[in-house]
Motif scaffolding. Structure first.
Motif, mmCIF file in Angstrom:
data_model
loop_
_atom_site.group_PDB
_atom_site.id
_atom_site.type_symbol
_atom_site.label_atom_id
_atom_site.label_comp_id
_atom_site.label_asym_id
_atom_site.label_seq_id
_atom_site.Cartn_x
_atom_site.Cartn_y
_atom_site.Cartn_z
ATOM 1 N N ALA A 59 54.020 71.148 38.340
ATOM 2 C CA ALA A 59 54.746 70.107 37.572
ATOM 3 C C ALA A 59 55.746 70.611 36.682
ATOM 4 N N LEU A 60 54.970 71.699 35.669
ATOM 5 C CA LEU A 60 56.127 72.210 34.631
ATOM 6 C C LEU A 60 56.876 73.398 34.899
ATOM 7 N N MET A 61 57.133 73.302 36.680
ATOM 8 C CA MET A 61 58.167 74.146 37.562
ATOM 9 C C MET A 61 59.537 73.108 37.811
ATOM 10 N N ALA A 62 59.141 71.429 37.535
ATOM 11 C CA ALA A 62 59.825 70.463 37.770
ATOM 12 C C ALA A 62 60.061 69.963 36.298
ATOM 13 N N GLY A 63 59.517 70.415 35.076
ATOM 14 C CA GLY A 63 60.168 70.381 33.438
ATOM 15 C C GLY A 63 61.027 71.208 33.456
ATOM 16 N N ALA A 64 60.771 72.492 34.204
ATOM 17 C CA ALA A 64 61.566 73.715 33.856
ATOM 18 C C ALA A 64 63.314 74.027 34.598
ATOM 19 N N THR A 102 62.529 77.277 26.062
ATOM 20 C CA THR A 102 60.623 78.254 26.164
ATOM 21 C C THR A 102 60.109 77.748 26.872
ATOM 22 N N VAL A 103 60.388 78.469 28.459
ATOM 23 C CA VAL A 103 58.464 78.199 29.720
ATOM 24 C C VAL A 103 56.807 79.196 29.395
ATOM 25 N N LEU A 154 57.649 73.996 26.889
ATOM 26 C CA LEU A 154 57.205 72.995 28.243
ATOM 27 C C LEU A 154 56.503 74.410 28.807
ATOM 28 N N ALA A 155 55.101 74.309 28.953
ATOM 29 C CA ALA A 155 53.983 74.625 28.462
ATOM 30 C C ALA A 155 52.354 74.640 29.706
ATOM 31 N N GLN A 156 52.170 75.300 29.995
ATOM 32 C CA GLN A 156 51.028 75.343 30.821
ATOM 33 C C GLN A 156 49.843 74.550 29.711
ATOM 34 N N ARG A 176 55.325 70.373 25.187
ATOM 35 C CA ARG A 176 54.929 69.150 26.314
ATOM 36 C C ARG A 176 54.167 70.309 27.179
ATOM 37 N N LEU A 177 52.844 69.808 27.623
ATOM 38 C CA LEU A 177 52.324 70.332 28.439
ATOM 39 C C LEU A 177 52.073 70.004 29.814
ATOM 40 N N PHE A 178 52.084 70.901 31.002
ATOM 41 C CA PHE A 178 51.858 70.529 32.214
ATOM 42 C C PHE A 178 50.516 70.697 32.979
#
Length: 402
Positions: free
Chosen positions: A149-154, A161-162, A125-127, A142-144
């Motif tokens: 937005a990334l924090m919601a998925g993480a 891997t974030v 999960l990456a910016q 998966r890109l944010f």
């Protein structure tokens, strides 16, 4: 026994409810006929395993075979039968002819690691900024667009891997709070990576992020290809740090004091002593004494000093220049001195001596009440004498008129 080979891409388009219904129908058919169905899914399966784990009442087990550091690993997410449930085990295996053999059972450390990991350990999960505009490398990425937005998925992940990015020093505190929140909410299995996009992180900032739960801080000088290689090295790792109860206190300890520039010896002794005592070893700072070379006075040396950072201050004491450099490691002292002085510092000083806390406390107070002269009021060299008149330039007309 029915063995069916299925490309993983064929199941990617099945939504959650559709996938559950399909597995339920297959389960009912196998139970009614007394069959055992083994699905061999080939291709990119990193996103498939996390979707199958919640369907454990319909699937008897989920396992993966994947390459890892030159070997094959056989990962059993779980396996259940009439004798019980077997889960979170990893085995090293190899091909012998047309057969797959287990080399050795996973050791205790690997079993402990996997016990804290979930089925999403192969997800990224990456910016989007962290990949420099590159598209997702595989369905496992998966890109944010931003941190929110990334924090919601993480917050739904367990061992993924974030990857977060940062390009301004003013965002360090906010990013620290995000990293702390993710680590405290999702546990030690999550791999939290911070990538610096522009040179903006100092030593204290990197320490702050790592102590707040980050698994890795990648510098801006690292190319994207090397960064992706670095991500592979942290797979299977569990964060081993101890998370503080209050991130705000940790942030305060890593922030420089609101002071800088030239101070009196008394102020220097007081400020340096307090910072060394209050730091509790969280941040490594440097206290230096520099002896000017012959022909250069301490005032002239201070005139060449240019301090841009908060937390860095200096004084003139006993014919020497004393410096306090906040969050400066031993290997960065000479680089810091090169940035602090307008002239090369080796031309101004015979060298430097690094001091410790009790040396600062032992500073004499004989000059304590006298403020050092302001360097800008002292010329570096004597004014140049007026040049003779015959050396002055004169205009000369070329060509044309006489």
């Amino acid at each position: 026994m029915c063995v069916v080979q299925v490309p993983a891409a064929a199941l990617e388009n099945l939504e959650g409810a559709h996938l559950a219904r399909w597995c339920g129908q297959l389960h009912d058919w196998a139970t009614a006929g007394g069959h055992c169905v083994l699905l061999l899914c080939h291709g990119e399966v990193a996103t498939l395993a996390p979707r199958l784990l919640p369907l454990n009442r319909l699937c008897a087990g989920v396992a993966q075979l994947y390459p890892h550091r030159g070997a094959l690993q056989y990962l059993v997410h779980y396996w259940s039968n009439a004798e019980g449930v077997f889960a979170h085990r990893d085995f090293e295996s190899e091909w012998r002819g047309f057969h797959l053999h287990v080399m050795a059972d996973g050791d205790g450390l690997m079993a402990a690691v996997l016990a804290q990991e979930g089925g999403d350990r192969f997800l990224y999960l990456a910016q989007a900024q962290a990949l420099e505009g590159a598209p997702p490398f595989s369905p496992a990425w998966r890109l944010f667009d931003n941190w929110s937005a990334l924090m919601a998925g993480a917050l739904q992940a367990q061992a993924a891997t974030v990857v977060l990015s940062i390009d301004e020093n003013a965002d360090v505190d906010a990013l620290t709070r995000i990293v702390f929140h993710l680590r405290s909410e999702r546990g030690n299995g999550l791999k939290l990576v911070v990538r610096e996009m522009q040179p903006c992180l100092r030593y204290a900032d990197e320490r702050l992020l790592l102590e707040s739960g980050a698994s890795l801080v990648a510098p801006s000088s690292l190319p994207l290809a090397r960064f992706l290689t670095l991500l592979e090295t942290i797979q299977g790792q569990v964060w081993q740090g101890r998370l503080p109860q209050d991130p705000e206190r940790l942030i305060r300890l890593h922030r420089p004091p609101d002071v800088g520039g030239i101070v009196t010896p008394v102020q220097f002794r007081q400020l340096a002593g307090e910072l060394l005592d209050q730091g509790e070893g969280v941040v490594e700072s440097a206290v230096l004494v520099l002896q000017p070379v012959a022909g250069v006075s301490p005032v002239q040396a201070l005139q060449q000093l240019q301090m841009r950072r908060r937390g860095d201050f200096a004084c003139m004491h006993a014919g020497q220049v004393w410096l306090f450099l906040f969050a400066c490691r031993s290997d960065g002292i000479e680089r810091a001195l090169g940035n602090l002085f307008r002239l090369p510092w080796r031309e101004l000083f015979d060298g430097y001596q690094r001091l410790v806390g009790h040396d600062v406390a032992a500073m004499g107070a004989s000059e304590g009440g006298v403020a050092p002269p302001q360097p800008r009021q002292v010329p570096v060299m004597a004014p140049v004498a007026q040049a003779p008149s015959w050396t002055a330039p004169r205009p000369i007309r070329l060509g044309g008129e006489r």
